[in-house]
Design a protein around this motif. Structure first.
Motif, PDB file in Angstrom:
ATOM      1  N   HIS A 128       0.841  -1.193   0.000  1.00  0.00           N
ATOM      2  CA  HIS A 128       0.000   0.000   0.000  1.00  0.00           C
ATOM      3  C   HIS A 128       0.875   1.241   0.000  1.00  0.00           C
ATOM      4  O   HIS A 128       1.722   1.417   0.884  1.00  0.00           O
ATOM      5  CB  HIS A 128      -0.912   0.015   1.238  1.00  0.00           C
ATOM      6  CG  HIS A 128      -1.700   1.292   1.381  1.00  0.00           C
ATOM      7  ND1 HIS A 128      -2.937   1.461   0.800  1.00  0.00           N
ATOM      8  CD2 HIS A 128      -1.418   2.448   2.013  1.00  0.00           C
ATOM      9  CE1 HIS A 128      -3.390   2.668   1.078  1.00  0.00           C
ATOM     10  NE2 HIS A 128      -2.481   3.290   1.820  1.00  0.00           N
ATOM     11  N   THR A 129       0.690   2.088  -1.000  1.00  0.00           N
ATOM     12  CA  THR A 129       1.326   3.405  -1.021  1.00  0.00           C
ATOM     13  C   THR A 129       0.208   4.433  -1.066  1.00  0.00           C
ATOM     14  O   THR A 129      -0.673   4.355  -1.923  1.00  0.00           O
ATOM     15  CB  THR A 129       2.250   3.572  -2.242  1.00  0.00           C
ATOM     16  OG1 THR A 129       1.521   3.264  -3.437  1.00  0.00           O
ATOM     17  CG2 THR A 129       3.444   2.650  -2.143  1.00  0.00           C
ATOM     18  N   GLY A 130       0.217   5.354  -0.148  1.00  0.00           N
ATOM     19  CA  GLY A 130      -0.900   6.283   0.015  1.00  0.00           C
ATOM     20  C   GLY A 130      -1.206   7.075  -1.237  1.00  0.00           C
ATOM     21  O   GLY A 130      -0.306   7.570  -1.915  1.00  0.00           O
ATOM     22  N   THR A 149      -3.648  10.229  -3.202  1.00  0.00           N
ATOM     23  CA  THR A 149      -3.894  11.646  -2.921  1.00  0.00           C
ATOM     24  C   THR A 149      -5.349  11.921  -2.579  1.00  0.00           C
ATOM     25  O   THR A 149      -5.677  13.012  -2.136  1.00  0.00           O
ATOM     26  CB  THR A 149      -3.508  12.497  -4.146  1.00  0.00           C
ATOM     27  OG1 THR A 149      -4.252  12.049  -5.295  1.00  0.00           O
ATOM     28  CG2 THR A 149      -2.019  12.361  -4.438  1.00  0.00           C
ATOM     29  N   GLN A 167      -9.316  10.333  -1.043  1.00  0.00           N
ATOM     30  CA  GLN A 167     -10.063   9.324  -0.297  1.00  0.00           C
ATOM     31  C   GLN A 167     -11.532   9.505  -0.605  1.00  0.00           C
ATOM     32  O   GLN A 167     -12.089  10.586  -0.415  1.00  0.00           O
ATOM     33  CB  GLN A 167      -9.811   9.457   1.213  1.00  0.00           C
ATOM     34  CG  GLN A 167     -10.606   8.455   2.051  1.00  0.00           C
ATOM     35  CD  GLN A 167     -10.255   8.530   3.521  1.00  0.00           C
ATOM     36  OE1 GLN A 167      -9.227   9.070   3.893  1.00  0.00           O
ATOM     37  NE2 GLN A 167     -11.117   7.983   4.347  1.00  0.00           N
ATOM     38  N   VAL A 209      -9.807   4.046   1.294  1.00  0.00           N
ATOM     39  CA  VAL A 209      -8.489   4.702   1.269  1.00  0.00           C
ATOM     40  C   VAL A 209      -7.732   4.143   0.072  1.00  0.00           C
ATOM     41  O   VAL A 209      -7.328   2.975   0.063  1.00  0.00           O
ATOM     42  CB  VAL A 209      -7.716   4.441   2.575  1.00  0.00           C
ATOM     43  CG1 VAL A 209      -6.348   5.117   2.520  1.00  0.00           C
ATOM     44  CG2 VAL A 209      -8.513   4.949   3.768  1.00  0.00           C
ATOM     45  N   ILE A 212      -4.874   3.959  -3.231  1.00  0.00           N
ATOM     46  CA  ILE A 212      -3.421   3.881  -3.359  1.00  0.00           C
ATOM     47  C   ILE A 212      -2.970   4.830  -4.457  1.00  0.00           C
ATOM     48  O   ILE A 212      -3.779   5.370  -5.212  1.00  0.00           O
ATOM     49  CB  ILE A 212      -2.960   2.442  -3.681  1.00  0.00           C
ATOM     50  CG1 ILE A 212      -3.684   1.909  -4.929  1.00  0.00           C
ATOM     51  CG2 ILE A 212      -3.196   1.520  -2.508  1.00  0.00           C
ATOM     52  CD1 ILE A 212      -3.265   0.516  -5.315  1.00  0.00           C
ATOM     53  N   THR A 242       8.993   7.120  -2.851  1.00  0.00           N
ATOM     54  CA  THR A 242       8.842   6.045  -1.872  1.00  0.00           C
ATOM     55  C   THR A 242       9.983   5.038  -1.996  1.00  0.00           C
ATOM     56  O   THR A 242      10.573   4.609  -1.001  1.00  0.00           O
ATOM     57  CB  THR A 242       7.490   5.339  -2.065  1.00  0.00           C
ATOM     58  OG1 THR A 242       6.425   6.277  -1.891  1.00  0.00           O
ATOM     59  CG2 THR A 242       7.319   4.191  -1.078  1.00  0.00           C
ATOM     60  N   GLU A 264      -8.967  -0.324   2.801  1.00  0.00           N
ATOM     61  CA  GLU A 264      -7.675   0.135   2.312  1.00  0.00           C
ATOM     62  C   GLU A 264      -7.240  -0.735   1.141  1.00  0.00           C
ATOM     63  O   GLU A 264      -7.243  -1.964   1.242  1.00  0.00           O
ATOM     64  CB  GLU A 264      -6.617   0.091   3.414  1.00  0.00           C
ATOM     65  CG  GLU A 264      -6.793   1.184   4.448  1.00  0.00           C
ATOM     66  CD  GLU A 264      -5.616   1.271   5.396  1.00  0.00           C
ATOM     67  OE1 GLU A 264      -5.568   2.234   6.171  1.00  0.00           O
ATOM     68  OE2 GLU A 264      -4.745   0.383   5.353  1.00  0.00           O
ATOM     69  N   GLY A 300       6.355   1.201   1.389  1.00  0.00           N
ATOM     70  CA  GLY A 300       5.003   1.634   1.706  1.00  0.00           C
ATOM     71  C   GLY A 300       4.714   1.533   3.192  1.00  0.00           C
ATOM     72  O   GLY A 300       5.615   1.383   4.019  1.00  0.00           O
ATOM     73  N   GLY A 301       3.430   1.595   3.535  1.00  0.00           N
ATOM     74  CA  GLY A 301       3.031   1.627   4.933  1.00  0.00           C
ATOM     75  C   GLY A 301       2.715   0.265   5.511  1.00  0.00           C
ATOM     76  O   GLY A 301       2.828  -0.763   4.862  1.00  0.00           O
TER      77      GLY A 301
END
Length: 291
Positions: free
Chosen positions: A15-17, A19, A21, A26, A28, A43, A226, A271-272
């Motif tokens: 998962h990479t955030g 811009t 939502q 949420v 990617i 990243t 997500e 990523g997160g």
């Protein structure tokens, strides 16, 4: 200019955030022109930079040389003095690192199949993008596959009739899949039209439900989904050296490759959600380069 690339084989969802939502979803990071998931170069660069380390100070110097200085580097008087003594040059915030890193792109993405277990899909757009770094390959036609033409392919959200399928010979499709132990699981491949592939990738993304419980163990503030790129996806990113004219390019390239090869099991976390085991990838250097 020499451009190399590095393969990434996802060992867990990544998962990479994004811009935006939308509602309780949420998203990617996505390419603006294709809406396909990707890994931002910032990243990847940040993770590679961290993998070099900062202790002892020799590693910190190497980190700065490869990726450029951070603000804390230029504000550390002791480090600045040591850097100047070791490299015979002054360090400023404007100093550019020797290595550049590109965005991570999808090459093959796994899709559940009721008839074949898992089938890895791609499309001419993604294959052409990868082919820019590999001369002598011919982009296959839509519906090219190494699966039998007689039988339909039942995917999770689509059915491909056998009459549409085009035979893709082993010596041809294997040019688009690295023949390495890391990618040995990719044995069933299918090339879809660009628009169909984009839709199927969207439907095949990993989606995890996240909830927050209060002190009474009840759901608080609802729930959210997500997105993540699924495990077993094959991706890659290009990289190269920024200093071609002053003679340091070859040394920087060798130094960077040596650092990559010394990482344990050649595994990175990108990523997160590292604490949940997300974002672990196995990487390896591609054997080809173009000039």
């Amino acid at each position: 200019m020499n451009i190399d690339y590095i393969y990434l084989y996802l060992l867990s969802p990544l998962h990479t955030g994004g811009t935006t939502q939308e509602g309780n979803l949420v998203g990617i990071a996505r390419e603006s022109h294709t809406n396909l998931p990707y890994i931002p170069s910032s990243t990847i660069r940040g993770r590679l930079r961290a993998s070099v380390g900062r202790e002892p100070v020799e590693k910190r110097i190497k980190q700065v040389q490869l990726f450029g200085p951070e603000l804390k580097d230029t504000q550390d008087k002791n480090f600045l003095e040591y850097y100047e003594a070791e490299t015979d040059k002054k360090l400023t915030q404007l100093e550019q690192g020797d290595i550049w890193v590109g965005d991570g792109s999808i090459l093959w993405l796994p899709v559940p199949s009721f008839s074949h277990g898992v089938v890895w899909v791609s499309c001419p757009l993604l294959l052409q993008r990868w082919a820019k770094f590999n001369s002598g390959v011919t982009i296959p036609a839509d519906y090219s596959t190494n699966l039998p033409k007689k039988s339909p392919i039942y995917l999770k959200d689509a059915i491909i009739q056998g009459s549409k399928l085009q035979t893709w010979q082993e010596q041809d499709w294997q040019k688009f899949v690295p023949q390495t132990p890391e990618a040995s699981s990719i044995k069933r491949v299918l090339v879809l039209p660009d628009q169909h592939c984009a839709t199927l990738i969207q439907m095949s993304l990993w989606r995890q439900v996240k909830v927050k419980l209060n002190q009474h163990k009840s759901v608080e503030d609802g729930f959210r989904y997500e997105e993540a790129i699924p495990p077993d996806t094959l991706m890659y990113f290009p990289w190269g050296t920024t200093y071609q004219a002053n003679g340091t390019a070859k040394a920087s390239r060798t130094s960077f490759e040596d650092i990559l090869k010394t990482q344990e099991n050649q595994i990175l976390q990108i990523g997160g959600q590292e604490s949940l085991g997300r974002g672990f990838v196995q990487y390896w250097l591609a054997n080809t380069a173009s000039n």
